[in-house]
Each structure stands twice: as C-alpha cells, then as structure tokens.
Design an enzyme around this catalytic site. Structure first.
Site, PDB file in Angstrom:
ATOM      1  N   LEU A 171       0.639  -1.178  -0.025  1.00 35.55           N
ATOM      2  CA  LEU A 171       0.024  -0.052   0.042  1.00 35.55           C
ATOM      3  C   LEU A 171       0.815   1.305  -0.041  1.00 35.55           C
ATOM      4  O   LEU A 171       2.120   1.298  -0.214  1.00 35.55           O
ATOM      5  CB  LEU A 171      -0.871  -0.034   1.256  1.00 35.55           C
ATOM      6  CG  LEU A 171      -2.158  -1.141   1.125  1.00 35.55           C
ATOM      7  CD1 LEU A 171      -2.761  -1.309   2.687  1.00 35.55           C
ATOM      8  CD2 LEU A 171      -3.031  -0.815   0.184  1.00 35.55           C
ATOM      9  N   TYR A 226       1.683   2.789   8.111  1.00 39.46           N
ATOM     10  CA  TYR A 226       1.189   2.523   6.680  1.00 39.46           C
ATOM     11  C   TYR A 226       2.125   1.381   6.001  1.00 39.46           C
ATOM     12  O   TYR A 226       3.092   1.091   6.350  1.00 39.46           O
ATOM     13  CB  TYR A 226       1.524   3.868   6.003  1.00 39.46           C
ATOM     14  CG  TYR A 226       2.992   4.332   6.015  1.00 39.46           C
ATOM     15  CD1 TYR A 226       3.927   4.014   5.108  1.00 39.46           C
ATOM     16  CD2 TYR A 226       3.004   5.745   6.580  1.00 39.46           C
ATOM     17  CE1 TYR A 226       5.092   4.563   5.254  1.00 39.46           C
ATOM     18  CE2 TYR A 226       4.532   6.242   6.673  1.00 39.46           C
ATOM     19  CZ  TYR A 226       5.342   5.851   5.987  1.00 39.46           C
ATOM     20  OH  TYR A 226       6.499   6.304   5.750  1.00 39.46           O
ATOM     21  N   CYS A 227       1.390   1.004   5.167  1.00 38.52           N
ATOM     22  CA  CYS A 227       1.920  -0.382   4.154  1.00 38.52           C
ATOM     23  C   CYS A 227       2.301  -1.439   5.371  1.00 38.52           C
ATOM     24  O   CYS A 227       3.419  -1.842   5.227  1.00 38.52           O
ATOM     25  CB  CYS A 227       2.744  -0.066   3.254  1.00 38.52           C
ATOM     26  SG  CYS A 227       3.302  -1.086   1.851  1.00 38.52           S
ATOM     27  N   PRO A 228       1.322  -1.889   6.250  1.00 38.32           N
ATOM     28  CA  PRO A 228       1.757  -2.759   6.997  1.00 38.32           C
ATOM     29  C   PRO A 228       2.160  -4.116   6.384  1.00 38.32           C
ATOM     30  O   PRO A 228       1.220  -4.571   5.531  1.00 38.32           O
ATOM     31  CB  PRO A 228       0.670  -2.846   8.071  1.00 38.32           C
ATOM     32  CG  PRO A 228      -0.482  -2.583   7.494  1.00 38.32           C
ATOM     33  CD  PRO A 228       0.105  -1.541   6.203  1.00 38.32           C
ATOM     34  N   LYS A 248       8.130   1.437  13.783  1.00 38.90           N
ATOM     35  CA  LYS A 248       8.625   0.926  12.377  1.00 38.90           C
ATOM     36  C   LYS A 248       9.440   2.049  11.758  1.00 38.90           C
ATOM     37  O   LYS A 248       9.113   3.261  11.683  1.00 38.90           O
ATOM     38  CB  LYS A 248       7.380   0.514  11.687  1.00 38.90           C
ATOM     39  CG  LYS A 248       7.599  -0.020  10.132  1.00 38.90           C
ATOM     40  CD  LYS A 248       6.221  -0.236   9.327  1.00 38.90           C
ATOM     41  CE  LYS A 248       6.403  -0.326   7.994  1.00 38.90           C
ATOM     42  NZ  LYS A 248       5.452  -0.579   7.424  1.00 38.90           N
TER      43      LYS A 248
END
Length: 281
Positions: free
Chosen positions: A93, A147-149, A160
């Site tokens: 994502l 975001y974008c896991p 992260k």
C-alpha cells in the site's frame, strides 16, 4: 557471518547508486529499472545487484489505494502538500518517499527455484548486519497500525522504520526496502493517515485499509538517537556488500538492458494511466 543469508554472498555484486539523481528522477523510472535488472540477473547477464535510490516528495500507492472510494480527493490532498503520486507494480500500500528515505533493492537470480520468503529473510538479515554496531534490537513482524503494514516490517521497540516488498520478473527477483533514515516518521505517517481519511471517509470497502497511528513510526535517527544521513547509510551499504563478496562492479544499463528498461518504463506509465483512468486531473 553465519547469520547472513546465503543469497547475500555472491562472488560478485553489481552496485548501482541512484541515490543522488535529484527531483527529476521519477519513481516510475525506478521500478522499471528494477524490472530490467531482474530480467538481466535472472538471465545471468548480470551478477546479483544492489541498487540504491532516493525520490523527492513522492507518494507511491498500491493498486488497492487507487480503488479508494474518494481517491481523487485523496490524491488532490497529497498534491496540495507538494507530493507527486504514482502507483507501483509491486505489492503493498501507500508509502512516503522523500530526501530522508533511502531505498535499497537487491536483485537476486533463480527466483523460480528460491522460496519467496528467502528474499525477504535475506533483506532482514542484511539490515540487521548493516546497523549491528548501533543496535541489536531490529525485529521483523507486522506493525499493524503503520502505513503499508506487512509481515516483514522492521522496527525497534515496536516503532517501524522500514518496510519490504518483493517483485519477481522472469527468473529474477527484486527485493525492495525503504529505510526512513532521517526526518520524522510520525509526520510521514500523519500525512498518509489524512490521505486515507479523505480517500475512504466512512464508506465500507471490500479491502481493509490501515488505521494508521503515527506514533508507531519513526526514523532511524529518532529511534537510535544518532544523526545518520542518507549518504552515510549509502556508504555503510557499500562497505557491507564489499565484505560479503569478492568483487564489486559498477556498470550502468547497457545493450538489451536499456531496451528492457524502456519497455518496462512504458508499461509503468500505461499501468498508472489505467489505475487512475477514471480520475479527473
């Protein structure tokens, strides 16, 4: 060095540094470059390759992001904040790229024989090796509110700083990681949190988009209390791949590689047009 994945120990590395090409270097070109290199490495025309790249104020969306119910409003917001927006050809994502984010691609051969998890594992062990003098606390597991896991999120104490994706082309694979080196991880996350709020609103969607908590993201400098620059991390990477191999060669694309790049670049442009074809300018 027993903990280093075997994929990271070829006899020869090809090293391509595109970390200082400036704002005119498009992320569309970058993904086309990895595709061309994947074909070349997979055909054994090129050795295993490490490529570094930086893009200025770019939001790279995943295909599901382009299907948000109010995606045009979301894109308009990102552009109003000074960001270029593209849709990538690998999984995942939305991610934020800027001058403080260094991207590293490893291009490995034999993707049809090598388990996909090996590529991810190789990148994880390399990043742990890269910063072993600064920390032994880099862990790989999903940070769900980032975001974008993904399963191979890299974090320190639950915050992260990097995410990994992988794209396989022909018999080569490009394992790509973004490293938030400097700047504010929280601010980057807050930008995408707002993007999803605008792009989804209260609509029910088939795809589950991340509920971003900016506090779970940080840069390496914030996490380690250091003052690393992208250039310094570039030098670290070069030193480490030299330790892992017998030889490093630096060579630009040539011959068929240029043809493959041009073809893939054109495909990336068309893919973006198709992904966003229903949107107004």
């Amino acid at each position: 060095m027993s903990t280093i994945h075997d994929l990271l120990k070829p006899q020869t590395y090809r090293f391509i540094d595109q970390s200082n090409l400036g704002p005119g270097f498009s992320a569309l070109q970058s993904f086309a470059m990895d595709d061309a290199l994947s074909i070349s490495v997979g055909e054994r025309m090129s050795p295993t390759t490490a490529r570094l790249w930086v893009h200025h104020n770019t939001i790279v969306l995943g295909i599901p992001d382009a299907r948000l119910p109010y995606i045009q409003d979301g894109i308009n917001f990102l552009k109003s904040q000074g960001y270029e927006v593209i849709v990538r050809n690998s999984g995942g994502l939305a991610v934020v790229l800027d001058e403080g984010v260094l991207n590293l691609s490893f291009i490995f051969p034999d993707s049809k024989q090598v388990n996909i998890h090996d590529g991810y594992d190789a990148m994880v062990t390399f990043i742990q090796y890269l910063f072993e003098d600064l920390t032994d606390q880099i862990k790989a597991y999903e940070i769900t509110q980032s975001y974008c896991p993904g399963t191979y999120d890299l974090s320190i104490d639950g915050r992260k700083f990097a995410g990994i994706s992988q794209r396989r082309v022909k018999n080569g694979s490009a394992v790509q990681i973004y490293l938030d080196v400097s700047g504010s991880g929280r601010e980057r996350a807050a930008l995408l949190k707002r993007f999803y709020e605008i792009g989804k609103r209260e609509q029910d969607t088939r795809f589950t988009y991340p509920a971003i908590d900016p506090s779970v993201m940080a840069s390496l400098n914030e996490l380690l209390g250091v003052h690393l620059t992208v250039a310094e991390v570039r030098d670290r990477i070069l030193i480490k791949i030299h330790e892992l191999s017998d030889q490093i060669v630096t060579a630009p694309l040539e011959g068929e590689e240029i043809e493959w790049f041009n073809k893939r670049f054109e495909q990336m442009i068309k893919r973006n047009e198709k992904a966003l074809e229903n949107l107004e300018e």
